[in-house]
Design an enzyme around this catalytic site. Structure first.
Site, PDB file in Angstrom:
ATOM      1  CD  GLN A  89       0.812 -32.358 -34.678  1.00 17.72           C
ATOM      2  OE1 GLN A  89       0.851 -31.742 -33.621  1.00 17.72           O
ATOM      3  NE2 GLN A  89       0.704 -31.748 -35.843  1.00 17.72           N
ATOM      4  CG  HIS A 153      -0.575 -28.180 -31.811  1.00 16.27           C
ATOM      5  ND1 HIS A 153      -1.233 -27.002 -32.020  1.00 16.27           N
ATOM      6  CD2 HIS A 153      -0.128 -28.567 -33.045  1.00 16.27           C
ATOM      7  CE1 HIS A 153      -1.197 -26.685 -33.309  1.00 16.27           C
ATOM      8  NE2 HIS A 153      -0.523 -27.634 -33.945  1.00 16.27           N
ATOM      9  CD  GLU A 247       7.640 -17.331 -32.213  1.00 12.39           C
ATOM     10  OE1 GLU A 247       6.808 -16.502 -32.591  1.00 12.39           O
ATOM     11  OE2 GLU A 247       7.843 -17.593 -30.996  1.00 12.39           O
ATOM     12  CE1 TYR A 257      10.404 -16.100 -24.743  1.00 11.32           C
ATOM     13  CE2 TYR A 257       9.190 -16.885 -22.836  1.00 11.32           C
ATOM     14  CZ  TYR A 257      10.340 -16.384 -23.393  1.00 11.32           C
ATOM     15  OH  TYR A 257      11.446 -16.135 -22.599  1.00 11.32           O
ATOM     16  CE1 TYR A 268       0.014 -25.247 -40.741  1.00 11.17           C
ATOM     17  CE2 TYR A 268      -1.798 -25.461 -39.202  1.00 11.17           C
ATOM     18  CZ  TYR A 268      -0.454 -25.565 -39.477  1.00 11.17           C
ATOM     19  OH  TYR A 268       0.427 -25.970 -38.506  1.00 11.17           O
TER      20      TYR A 268
END
Length: 371
Positions: A89, A153, A247, A257, A268
């Site tokens: 990513q 991430h 979210e 958070y 997963y």
């Protein structure tokens, strides 16, 4: 009488248990076929970031590491882009102009950088100026650490708020149990800097022992959407959950958070990693998705001239390949609509002076049009 009481008690407890499992904030998703699109820039692989320059030309980041200047129908590769590790990513990610770009020329972007002693990469923030399709005066403003060879991430989005403060995100880099809850480590955070990369003195963890002083909020998983509310001026974000539990949050200074201590998602594989969704000292999301839509890109619709869009939120879905319109009322999501169904994996969405542009993997940059 005693048996009747027991029966009623069991029925009541069962009702409470069901109520606790039900998503009280769940909002049905409907289809809206009143919108279509026009392709503005074709043949792009993964248009991660997009900015429109004052002359109407575009700067587009390809995750692979190319920065494209699209002008007069022609794509030109910008030279002197920093070294990017395109893994998983990671790659060349978001891009944003300084609010006073026309006077100072600064361009800001995030990317997966190999700089550092450790092997691998970590998200970095740089600014530079564009002259003759070449980046000059490059300044590295922030580099997360440590590097890791993991490919997940990185985040990352960049936005300036109405005060000119710079917010950006770094995902927790696949280090779920190490990074997001630890303010001495990068990853799983929203960061706040001044435009020159210096740390505001009122950041929440300034002068805290060993803390990363650029941190604004923590306990995030992988935020790939940041937008500024056009009326309140507050920063809104969205972040990927695992399987379920994406979210929307409105980060506040110093707040936690929750990831991965609390979550509305599971692994997963379908197994559980936490059995709680709420905990004192940890913030609840404004909205969450189950199942996950895999959100990427985020923009408020305003000044579009379309009453149905204006005042609401646009978010891309990678997983289900549509543009989501979230209808807001008093700061809550009250309705959800699928726009541009089956267009492809929506990577980015921006609002430029009332025009909505959408980046779609394998397609390019398209403009949202009402039929």
């Amino acid at each position: 009488m005693k048996n009747h009481f027991i029966y009623m008690l069991v029925l009541f407890l069962g009702t409470v248990a069901c109520a606790q499992k039900q998503r009280v904030d769940d909002v049905p998703l409907t289809s809206n076929t009143n919108y279509t699109y026009e392709v503005i820039v074709s043949e792009l692989t993964n248009p991660w970031g997009l900015e429109v320059l004052p002359d109407g030309s575009m700067l587009i980041t390809e995750k692979s590491g190319e920065l494209i200047h699209f002008k007069n129908g022609k794509k030109t590769l910008v030279a002197n882009v920093p070294e990017v590790v395109s893994r998983g990513q990671g790659g060349l990610l978001d891009i944003r102009l300084h609010p006073d770009y026309e006077s100072n020329g600064w361009i800001y972007f995030t990317y997966s950088s190999p700089e550092g002693e450790e092997d691998g990469a970590m998200t970095a923030l740089m600014r530079a100026k564009l002259v003759n399709n070449t980046l000059i005066k490059k300044e590295l403003l922030y580099k997360g650490s440590p590097n890791t060879r993991k490919g997940q991430h990185f985040g990352s989005r960049v936005r300036f708020d109405k005060n000119g403060d710079l917010f950006f995100s770094i995902g927790e880099r696949g280090e779920r149990d190490a990074n997001p809850q630890d303010i001495t480590r990068d990853g799983g955070k929203i960061y706040r800097l001044y435009d020159d990369g210096s740390v505001p003195k009122d950041n929440p963890f300034v002068r805290k022992a060993d803390a990363k002083e650029a941190i604004y909020s923590y306990g995030h998983r992988n935020p790939q959407g940041i937008a500024v509310h056009p009326e309140t001026g507050k920063i809104w974000i969205h972040e990927h959950g695992p399987r379920g539990g994406d979210e929307i949050n409105i980060p506040e200074s110093g707040k936690n958070y929750g990831w991965p201590v609390i979550s509305y998602g599971v692994n997963y594989s379908g197994t559980s990693f936490t059995d709680i969704t709420k905990k004192e000292g940890m913030e609840q999301p404004l909205y969450y998705w189950v199942p996950s839509i895999a959100p990427s890109g985020m923009a408020f619709a305003y000044e579009t001239g379309d009453k149905h869009l204006d005042g609401n939120l646009l978010i891309g879905s990678l997983k289900f390949e549509y543009l989501e319109l979230d209808i807001l009322k008093e700061g809550r999501v009250v309705a959800r609509e699928k726009l541009l169904e089956d267009i492809g994996r929506v990577r980015n969405v921006i609002n430029h002076n009332g025009t909505i542009y959408v980046g779609v993997e394998g397609k390019g940059i398209v403009k949202l049009i009402k039929k």
